[in-house]
Design a protein around this motif. Structure first.
Motif, mmCIF file in Angstrom:
data_model
loop_
_atom_site.group_PDB
_atom_site.id
_atom_site.type_symbol
_atom_site.label_atom_id
_atom_site.label_comp_id
_atom_site.label_asym_id
_atom_site.label_seq_id
_atom_site.Cartn_x
_atom_site.Cartn_y
_atom_site.Cartn_z
ATOM 1 N N THR A 168 0.851 -1.187 0.000
ATOM 2 C CA THR A 168 0.000 0.000 0.000
ATOM 3 C C THR A 168 0.887 1.237 0.000
ATOM 4 O O THR A 168 2.057 1.184 0.407
ATOM 5 N N PHE A 169 0.327 2.364 -0.462
ATOM 6 C CA PHE A 169 1.189 3.538 -0.609
ATOM 7 C C PHE A 169 0.411 4.823 -0.385
ATOM 8 O O PHE A 169 -0.817 4.866 -0.504
ATOM 9 N N THR A 170 1.147 5.856 -0.046
ATOM 10 C CA THR A 170 0.647 7.228 -0.033
ATOM 11 C C THR A 170 1.575 8.057 -0.899
ATOM 12 O O THR A 170 2.731 7.681 -1.138
ATOM 13 N N GLU A 171 1.066 9.186 -1.370
ATOM 14 C CA GLU A 171 1.869 10.041 -2.254
ATOM 15 C C GLU A 171 1.498 11.491 -2.036
ATOM 16 O O GLU A 171 0.467 11.810 -1.426
ATOM 17 N N GLY A 172 2.348 12.387 -2.504
ATOM 18 C CA GLY A 172 2.072 13.798 -2.332
ATOM 19 C C GLY A 172 3.168 14.665 -2.897
ATOM 20 O O GLY A 172 4.050 14.205 -3.637
ATOM 21 N N SER A 173 3.103 15.940 -2.530
ATOM 22 C CA SER A 173 4.052 16.935 -3.022
ATOM 23 C C SER A 173 4.459 17.834 -1.869
ATOM 24 O O SER A 173 3.614 18.224 -1.051
ATOM 25 N N TRP A 174 5.757 18.137 -1.791
ATOM 26 C CA TRP A 174 6.265 19.082 -0.810
ATOM 27 C C TRP A 174 6.680 20.370 -1.500
ATOM 28 O O TRP A 174 7.218 20.349 -2.616
ATOM 29 N N THR A 175 6.470 21.485 -0.830
ATOM 30 C CA THR A 175 7.115 22.747 -1.192
ATOM 31 C C THR A 175 8.113 23.060 -0.092
ATOM 32 O O THR A 175 7.731 23.296 1.061
ATOM 33 N N LEU A 176 9.374 23.034 -0.429
ATOM 34 C CA LEU A 176 10.453 23.202 0.546
ATOM 35 C C LEU A 176 10.955 24.643 0.462
ATOM 36 O O LEU A 176 11.617 25.032 -0.509
ATOM 37 N N SER A 177 10.599 25.435 1.466
ATOM 38 C CA SER A 177 10.881 26.869 1.440
ATOM 39 C C SER A 177 12.378 27.152 1.566
ATOM 40 O O SER A 177 13.052 26.599 2.456
ATOM 41 N N ASN A 178 12.864 27.981 0.645
ATOM 42 C CA ASN A 178 14.269 28.420 0.661
ATOM 43 C C ASN A 178 15.233 27.241 0.684
ATOM 44 O O ASN A 178 16.255 27.261 1.379
ATOM 45 N N VAL A 179 14.901 26.235 -0.085
ATOM 46 C CA VAL A 179 15.748 25.050 -0.232
ATOM 47 C C VAL A 179 16.178 24.961 -1.695
ATOM 48 O O VAL A 179 15.327 24.813 -2.577
ATOM 49 N N ALA A 180 17.474 25.067 -1.946
ATOM 50 C CA ALA A 180 18.011 24.993 -3.304
ATOM 51 C C ALA A 180 18.799 23.698 -3.439
ATOM 52 O O ALA A 180 19.825 23.514 -2.772
ATOM 53 N N ILE A 181 18.319 22.801 -4.304
ATOM 54 C CA ILE A 181 18.915 21.466 -4.413
ATOM 55 C C ILE A 181 19.040 21.050 -5.872
ATOM 56 O O ILE A 181 18.286 21.502 -6.740
ATOM 57 N N PRO A 182 19.987 20.168 -6.166
ATOM 58 C CA PRO A 182 20.064 19.596 -7.512
ATOM 59 C C PRO A 182 19.005 18.518 -7.691
ATOM 60 O O PRO A 182 18.262 18.193 -6.757
ATOM 61 N N VAL A 183 18.933 17.934 -8.867
ATOM 62 C CA VAL A 183 18.035 16.805 -9.111
ATOM 63 C C VAL A 183 18.451 15.653 -8.200
ATOM 64 O O VAL A 183 19.631 15.310 -8.096
ATOM 65 N N ILE A 184 17.477 15.039 -7.524
ATOM 66 C CA ILE A 184 17.784 13.984 -6.571
ATOM 67 C C ILE A 184 18.360 12.753 -7.246
ATOM 68 O O ILE A 184 19.150 12.007 -6.661
ATOM 69 N N GLY A 185 17.977 12.544 -8.504
ATOM 70 C CA GLY A 185 18.487 11.398 -9.234
ATOM 71 C C GLY A 185 17.826 11.283 -10.590
ATOM 72 O O GLY A 185 16.935 12.070 -10.938
ATOM 73 N N SER A 186 18.273 10.325 -11.371
ATOM 74 C CA SER A 186 17.669 10.064 -12.681
ATOM 75 C C SER A 186 18.020 8.653 -13.106
ATOM 76 O O SER A 186 18.960 8.046 -12.577
ATOM 77 N N TYR A 187 17.235 8.144 -14.059
ATOM 78 C CA TYR A 187 17.509 6.801 -14.551
ATOM 79 C C TYR A 187 16.914 6.618 -15.939
ATOM 80 O O TYR A 187 15.767 6.971 -16.191
ATOM 81 N N LYS A 188 17.733 6.068 -16.830
ATOM 82 C CA LYS A 188 17.228 5.567 -18.105
ATOM 83 C C LYS A 188 18.177 4.474 -18.581
ATOM 84 O O LYS A 188 19.313 4.357 -18.107
ATOM 85 N N TYR A 189 17.670 3.649 -19.490
ATOM 86 C CA TYR A 189 18.463 2.530 -19.992
ATOM 87 C C TYR A 189 18.354 2.493 -21.508
ATOM 88 O O TYR A 189 17.281 2.268 -22.064
ATOM 89 N N GLU A 190 19.481 2.721 -22.165
ATOM 90 C CA GLU A 190 19.583 2.606 -23.621
ATOM 91 C C GLU A 190 20.911 1.929 -23.933
ATOM 92 O O GLU A 190 21.952 2.582 -23.989
ATOM 93 N N SER A 191 20.892 0.615 -24.063
ATOM 94 C CA SER A 191 22.082 -0.218 -24.256
ATOM 95 C C SER A 191 22.887 -0.382 -22.967
ATOM 96 O O SER A 191 23.544 -1.387 -22.766
ATOM 97 N N TYR A 192 22.856 0.613 -22.117
ATOM 98 C CA TYR A 192 23.508 0.526 -20.815
ATOM 99 C C TYR A 192 22.796 1.486 -19.862
ATOM 100 O O TYR A 192 22.117 2.412 -20.303
ATOM 101 N N PRO A 193 22.912 1.241 -18.563
ATOM 102 C CA PRO A 193 22.201 2.105 -17.616
ATOM 103 C C PRO A 193 22.876 3.468 -17.478
ATOM 104 O O PRO A 193 24.097 3.577 -17.479
ATOM 105 N N THR A 194 22.058 4.497 -17.360
ATOM 106 C CA THR A 194 22.533 5.831 -16.998
ATOM 107 C C THR A 194 21.762 6.237 -15.755
ATOM 108 O O THR A 194 20.555 6.450 -15.817
ATOM 109 N N ARG A 195 22.456 6.305 -14.649
ATOM 110 C CA ARG A 195 21.777 6.541 -13.378
ATOM 111 C C ARG A 195 22.558 7.532 -12.528
ATOM 112 O O ARG A 195 23.783 7.467 -12.458
ATOM 113 N N ILE A 196 21.839 8.447 -11.897
ATOM 114 C CA ILE A 196 22.414 9.396 -10.952
ATOM 115 C C ILE A 196 21.695 9.242 -9.620
ATOM 116 O O ILE A 196 20.464 9.130 -9.584
ATOM 117 N N LYS A 197 22.465 9.205 -8.524
ATOM 118 C CA LYS A 197 21.913 9.129 -7.174
ATOM 119 C C LYS A 197 22.578 10.202 -6.326
ATOM 120 O O LYS A 197 23.801 10.256 -6.251
#
Length: 466
Positions: A288-317
């Motif tokens: 079971t799951f819950t979901e939602g959205s946060w607004t983080l005030s005065n928080v400057a951050i990079p992308v938390i991660g990414s993932y795609k696979y085209e012949s080989y994995p490309t992943r950022i954590k």
């Protein structure tokens, strides 16, 4: 065979010549027995073929003394005397340590082995370590023998690029793309039950895969190169709020909370202002799951991660979850944000006190992992965050070859999956600052800049009584 250890610590006042002598006996942990007696995920076997890489145990770890046991760690607080207590909480970081050699670095926490007085005995080994007035200063309440690697810099030095991770096995993978794509979405390995969980996102759905993976037992038709992963269950969750931002490169990541839940996050980087973070929380027991959205005030951050696979994995954590909080580096690399998973208004920026180079732990490549959680320690390129959120600056270095996934720990062994473009691997490392012995002092002592310290530690084999 039973081991017995006796330690004699001598603190000599350089002004008066007075010598304070402490003599203690230790208990032996299961660290060495684990390393030599268990074989998770075929760590000891050449399983994948001619390109399979393996550590040479002789000289690296054997003889046991002075290699597998070849260093010393000194702690500011007492240590629980339990044979399975082989890694301590990061609120009891070593104040001093030494390896099986002479310290040639400027690391003042590290002492040197006396290579003349240290030697093999007929029934054991005698270690002698020395610390100058400027080395190893602080309160000492407990001592433990460790590996030569663990004694070189514990979890990380601010002057040396040594690493606590020792590569033991590199298994080359040759799998169909469909299996490889799922494998590099791994989020948890349940070692005791031979299970692997992977989670992915596509088209407003979250896919959860449960696989059998040979860890401690192998079936009649199974191999040990990940080619015989057996799909046990696949569940698709339909989301109404949670999604991965991005189109060509989907932005997001899934993380094991180690609290009975998996978490998914997605955001777009922002250099200023507020951050928006989409999230999903999945209960492991019933999905079971819950979901939602946060607004983080005065928080400057990079992308938390990414993932795609085209012949080989490309992943950022770029993030980990520890004790109910999400940790993600600040966009400007001067600190790390700590976000309460149960209350998104509870956000703290932990300042580093310096600007991090913020490089990936495996070096640059098609996959980049910037943070790993080992026990309760968060490790980045040139910093660590202890369990009480203390920042420890370290020398920056690549520590884990081409790492794509989180790290998964079983006792002294660390596993993860890695990729160098068209070449994919399962990696096995040993976490080297383990406790081979535990030796609590009857009363804590203080080593300061007016004192030298000499430790003579004799470890001998005793015949077991019948």
């Amino acid at each position: 065979m039973k081991l017995k250890g006796t330690m004699v610590m001598e603190l000599t006042d350089t002004n008066t010549g007075d010598v304070e002598t402490i003599t203690e006996e230790n208990m032996v942990t299961n660290a060495v027995n684990h390393l030599l007696g268990i074989n998770p995920m075929a760590a000891m076997y050449n399983a994948a073929g001619e390109y399979d890489g393996q550590m040479i145990w002789n000289n690296e770890m054997l003889p046991i003394c002075p290699n597998m046991i070849g260093g010393i760690l000194l702690f500011p607080k007492a240590v629980t005397e339990n044979a399975d207590n082989i890694y301590l909480s990061s609120d009891n970081f070593p104040v001093a340590y030494a390896s099986n050699d002479v310290n040639a670095t400027a690391n003042t926490k590290r002492g040197s082995m006396n290579l003349t007085e240290s030697k093999a005995l007929e029934n054991g080994y005698r270690f002698v370590w020395e610390f100058t007035p400027s080395q190893g200063n602080g309160t000492i309440a407990a001592v433990g023998l460790t590996s030569k690697h663990g004694g070189a810099n514990a979890y990380g030095s601010d002057v040396a690029v040594d690493t606590p991770f020792l590569q033991a096995r590199k298994i080359s993978l040759d799998l169909p793309d469909a299996m490889m794509e799922v494998l590099f979405k791994v989020v948890e390995v349940d070692f005791e039950n031979n299970l692997l969980y992977a989670i992915g996102y596509a088209s407003n759905t979250v896919q959860i895969y449960k696989y059998r993976i040979p860890v401690f037992n192998i079936g009649l038709n199974e191999k040990l190169d990940d080619s015989t992963l057996t799909l046990l269950d696949e569940t698709v969750l339909q989301c109404s709020t949670f999604m991965f931002y991005g189109s060509y490169t989907p932005y997001g990541d899934f993380i094991d909370g180690q609290d009975g839940y998996w978490y998914g996050f997605s955001n777009q980087q922002n250099s200023s202002g507020n951050a928006t973070m989409l999230w999903i929380k999945i209960r492991k027991s019933d999905l079971t799951f819950t979901e939602g959205s946060w607004t983080l005030s005065n928080v400057a951050i990079p992308v938390i991660g990414s993932y795609k696979y085209e012949s080989y994995p490309t992943r950022i954590k770029r993030a980990v979850v520890r004790n109910g909080y999400l940790y993600i580096p600040a966009y400007d690399k001067t600190g790390i944000y700590k976000i309460n998973l149960s209350n998104s208004t509870d956000v703290t920026k932990i300042d580093f006190g310096f600007t991090s180079a913020m490089k990936p732990l495996g070096g640059s490549g098609n996959c980049e992992n910037y943070l790993v959680l080992v026990g309760d320690i968060i490790i980045g390129w040139d910093f660590q965050i202890t369990v009480n959120d203390t920042v420890v600056q370290t020398a920056g270095t690549a520590r884990l070859e081409a790492i794509c996934t989180a790290v998964f720990q079983y006792r002294e062994y660390i596993f993860f999956w890695s990729s160098s473009y068209l070449d994919q691997y399962r990696m096995t490392y040993i976490l080297t600052p383990y406790l081979a012995t535990i030796n609590n002092l009857s009363q804590a002592v203080v080593k300061n800049a007016d004192k030298t310290m000499k430790i003579t530690y004799t470890l001998t084999e005793q015949e077991s009584s019948s």
